[in-house]
Enzyme design. Structure first.
Site, PDB file in Angstrom:
ATOM      1  N   ASP A 292       1.250  -2.583  -7.381  1.00  0.00           N
ATOM      2  CA  ASP A 292       0.873  -2.459  -5.982  1.00  0.00           C
ATOM      3  C   ASP A 292       0.550  -3.866  -5.456  1.00  0.00           C
ATOM      4  O   ASP A 292       0.487  -4.840  -6.208  1.00  0.00           O
ATOM      5  CB  ASP A 292      -0.298  -1.475  -5.813  1.00  0.00           C
ATOM      6  CG  ASP A 292      -0.300  -0.866  -4.413  1.00  0.00           C
ATOM      7  OD1 ASP A 292       0.342  -1.433  -3.513  1.00  0.00           O
ATOM      8  OD2 ASP A 292      -0.950   0.178  -4.206  1.00  0.00           O
TER       9      ASP A 292
HETATM   10  C1  BGC Z   1      -0.360   0.096  -0.758  1.00  0.00           C
HETATM   11  C2  BGC Z   1       0.967   0.703  -1.129  1.00  0.00           C
HETATM   12  C3  BGC Z   1       2.072   0.073  -0.342  1.00  0.00           C
HETATM   13  C4  BGC Z   1       2.055  -1.413  -0.578  1.00  0.00           C
HETATM   14  C5  BGC Z   1       3.157  -2.158   0.137  1.00  0.00           C
HETATM   15  C6  BGC Z   1      -0.322  -1.411  -0.789  1.00  0.00           C
HETATM   16  O1  BGC Z   1      -1.465  -1.977  -0.272  1.00  0.00           O
HETATM   17  O2  BGC Z   1      -1.351   0.568  -1.633  1.00  0.00           O
HETATM   18  O3  BGC Z   1       0.932   2.090  -0.933  1.00  0.00           O
HETATM   19  O4  BGC Z   1       3.298   0.631  -0.709  1.00  0.00           O
HETATM   20  O5  BGC Z   1       0.807  -1.919  -0.122  1.00  0.00           O
HETATM   21  O6  BGC Z   1       2.971  -2.202   1.481  1.00  0.00           O
END
Ligand code: BGC
Length: 734
Positions: A292
């Site tokens: 993530d």
């Molecule tokens: C979130 C994800 C997301 C990623 C990319 C993160 O902060 O937890 O769900 O896909 O950012 O934007």
């Protein structure tokens, strides 16, 4: 003359040599007729360590409206980069960067462009929590197919969706992004989304790669706070959090995103058990895992890695192949390999996984996105219809005292509240490239629906929060003149979603105060709620004659609501998450394990029952259930069991009814929930018509259970099959 002949001959030979040389030098990895694995092996054999590490690295790209520095932006992206999170809405920037990758890098490996397409790309449909209330996975699949088409034509190859984290705490803002509190519901809708995004093959037209997230247990965030510790026992992991992922992997999801949370002391980003043992070894997933956002670097904050370098080593060896944004891999993997802390084989395996998805998407053959005019790319009439239909089916009628709805007789309506003209809150969080200008507000939709039929008066009433009661007066004035009040309350656009935890799930006091003042006018109140989480309605419910939960329903949600208010549409949504009586009851969910005393536990100050349970939702018609009929009451292992129930529409209008089939196992070596959803089916039933609902029970799958290692068991003994308030006993014998 002789010289000329010689020269022509010479030229001829040269041209052929060049041509021949060209044929000879088309590398194996660029030949689409050769099987993918061979192409990958060939490409890997050509790559330097640095080039490999670039494939495991993801930057962001976009939101650059300044023509003067677009070139700079493009140049800042290394031509060898593996992936980019693409923030732009059109394919132009993608193509420029992709040209650079194909033409300026030594091996010409295409970049993979990812984006958070969560509930639509431009045609925004309801948030996943609302989608699940439709109990219509086919419709969700269609909506995801629309999202894939719009995203693909705009330069996106990969979505970070679906989120299939079972979530049972409404304080956690991310409940909006998943399919609610139940494992099966998350599994079924997760699979539907994967199908919608990916189709039968990743290389099919207008298909994109899906990403199951956030692996795993993220929904168990303590106190509903985001990014924090989670305590998930192995038993709960296997029976509650894992099933949606297992189903998504079986459905062919190309990628997985590891979660931010710390699971029982080992953060998900470095959790070898979940990533290596379960995902790669048991399920044999061949795609890749992306971390993530900044999650690798954050391992230092979580206190498991002393440095970014150590974080890179730990995450990589735990099976996270791609590093989102924080560049720990870029900065340290080459060094770690040289120091012998990571082997080249491990690097090759990770790169192979990333390249595999690129090959399967057909990126080597079609790296660029054709530029198509916006009217052919977004908001196609048929796409808007899918968004509308999904919104219609997601809306839940929670209360309808004295059949207040639909609005038949009323001639004068007072439309009041901060949601009535607000478009952002209907789009909701994570609305990708959705625009407020695409949204029809509730006010506009009612004007269209009731044109010339009613008098619609509007007043703001109050803001979403704050203490300003000045607008109450106008609201009270129109309420006095009206036959009925439509009170539109709820949450602002970004009150749910990531990093949007709330300590209370009641609406701010000012909104409750407005309702209280309006109640004193003595006119019936229809409460219309737009929000991204279950709410504490303990004070608002008694003030309301009818309640409609519309969630964050997307661009056409207001028309769907208007159709329900007028009676053109019969509501059919049922809750995918329990609405607690108050925040103090959290966690509260239907599939709790049995208590030693008092079924739900006991509170001295409030009821122990939720306000609205999972699966709850009313219709304008009535459905009468016949008896549950099993094909046998005693079964042996391996045998089939078919259970049926007939449902008759005994009311006054056509409508759709969802039957939820639960099972309960009263005694088991691992204690089981009071009931567990095993199957559901939605059918449309005309007035006077009877439809049969069938549940084909697979004994292992539906009556069996898993232990804390994930091993499945089926024990002999009695089981109950439950539908509504009925149950039937079935005995399993040896
Ligand atoms: C979130 C994800 C997301 C990623 C990319 C993160 O902060 O937890 O769900 O896909 O950012 O934007």
């Amino acid at each position: 003359m002789r010289l000329l002949v010689v020269s022509i001959l010479h030229l001829y030979i040269c041209a052929h040599t060049v041509l021949w040389a060209q044929i000879q030098t088309v590398p194996v990895y660029k030949d689409h007729e050769i099987p993918v694995e061979e192409r990958i092996t060939d490409l890997l054999s050509e790559m330097t360590l640095e080039e490999k590490v670039w494939q495991l690295t993801q930057y962001t790209l976009g939101i650059n409206n300044n023509e003067n520095n677009i070139e700079k932006t493009v140049q800042e992206v290394p031509a060898e980069i593996g992936s980019l999170i693409y923030f732009e809405m059109g394919p132009e920037l993608r193509n420029r960067v992709q040209h650079q990758a194909i033409e300026n890098s030594r091996l010409g490996i295409p970049i993979l462009f990812g984006c958070d397409v969560i509930h639509g790309f431009r045609t925004i449909y309801p948030i996943p929590l609302g989608q699940a209330c439709s109990w219509n996975p086919e419709l969700v699949e269609k909506a995801c197919a629309v999202a894939a088409q719009e995203a693909k034509m705009s330069g996106v190859d990969w979505t970070f969706s679906p989120m299939i984290d079972v979530a049972r705490d409404g304080r956690w803002g991310r409940v909006a992004e998943g399919y609610g509190e139940d494992p099966l519901t998350n599994a079924v809708f997760g699979v539907a989304s994967v199908r919608g995004y990916q189709g039968n093959s990743l290389s099919d037209k207008n298909k994109i790669a899906a990403c199951l997230k956030h692996y795993i247990g993220y929904g168990a965030s303590e106190g509903g706070r985001d990014y924090v510790y989670t305590e998930v026992s192995r038993q709960t992991m296997w029976d509650t959090y894992i099933p949606p992922y297992e189903a998504g992997i079986k459905a062919g999801a190309a990628t997985v995103m590891s979660a931010f949370n710390n699971i029982n002391g080992i953060p998900a980003t470095v959790n070898k058990y979940t990533l290596v043992e379960v995902l790669k070894k048991r399920w044999k997933h061949l795609g890749f895992v992306v971390s993530d956002w900044d999650a690798v670097g954050q391992l230092v904050n979580q206190g498991v890695a002393e440095s970014r370098k150590e974080a890179a080593r730990m995450a990589f060896t735990a099976g996270v192949e791609m590093n989102m944004r924080d560049n720990c891999y870029r900065d340290y993997l080459p060094e770690l390999v040289k120091e012998g802390k990571i082997s080249l084989n491990q690097i090759d395996d990770a790169v192979r996984r990333v390249l595999r998805i690129k090959f399967e998407l057909g990126l080597f053959e079609h790296p660029y996105t054709p530029t198509v005019t916006e009217d052919k790319r977004y908001l196609l009439p048929e796409s808007k219809l899918v968004a509308m239909k999904l919104a219609e089916e997601s809306i839940v009628l929670l209360k309808n005292k004295k059949n207040m709805l639909p609005l038949f007789k009323q001639k004068k309506i007072a439309l009041i509240g901060p949601v009535a003209k607000n478009k952002g809150c209907l789009l909701g969080s994570w609305s990708a490239h959705g625009k407020s200008s695409d949204v029809t507000s509730i006010y506009e939709a009612l004007m269209l629906e009731f044109e010339n039929k009613i008098q619609l008066m509007y007043a703001f009433g109050c803001d979403f929060e704050g203490e300003d009661v000045l607008s109450f007066t106008e609201a009270l004035n129109i309420a006095k003149q009206a036959d009925i009040i439509l009170l539109c309350l709820g949450e602002k656009q970004r009150w749910s979603g990531e990093n949007a935890s709330r300590s209370t799930i009641a609406l701010p006091r000012i909104q409750e105060q407005l309702a209280l003042e309006l109640k004193k006018v003595g006119k019936p109140i229809v409460l219309i709620l737009s929000n991204g989480r279950p709410l504490d309605l303990s004070r608002l419910e008694p003030l309301s004659d009818a309640i409609l939960e519309i969630w964050q329903p997307g661009i056409n949600g207001a028309q769907a609501l208007a159709g329900i208010l007028s009676g053109r549409i019969n509501p059919s949504g049922k809750l995918s998450i329990t609405f607690p009586y108050s925040v103090g009851q959290i966690p509260i969910y239907y599939n709790r394990r049995k208590a030693a005393r008092w079924d739900q536990g006991f509170y001295m100050d409030i009821t122990s029952e939720p306000l609205f349970p999972f699966g709850y939702g009313l219709s304008y018609t009535e459905f009468k259930y016949g008896a549950i009929i099993p094909s046998a009451t005693t079964v042996k292992r391996g045998e089939k069991l078919l259970i049926e129930v007939c449902v008759t529409n005994t009311g006054k209008c056509d409508g759709a009814e969802t039957v939820h089939w639960f099972i309960s196992d009263p005694y088991c070596s691992v204690t089981r929930p009071v009931k567990e959803l095993k199957y559901f089916e939605k059918q449309f039933i005309r007035v006077g018509e009877t439809k049969t609902y069938r549940f084909e029970v697979d004994l292992e799958r539906d009556l069996g259970f898993v232990d804390e290692t994930g091993k499945r068991f089926l024990e002999t003994g009695e089981y109950y099959i439950l539908v509504g308030d009925q149950q039937v006993k079935v005995e399993l014998v040896d």
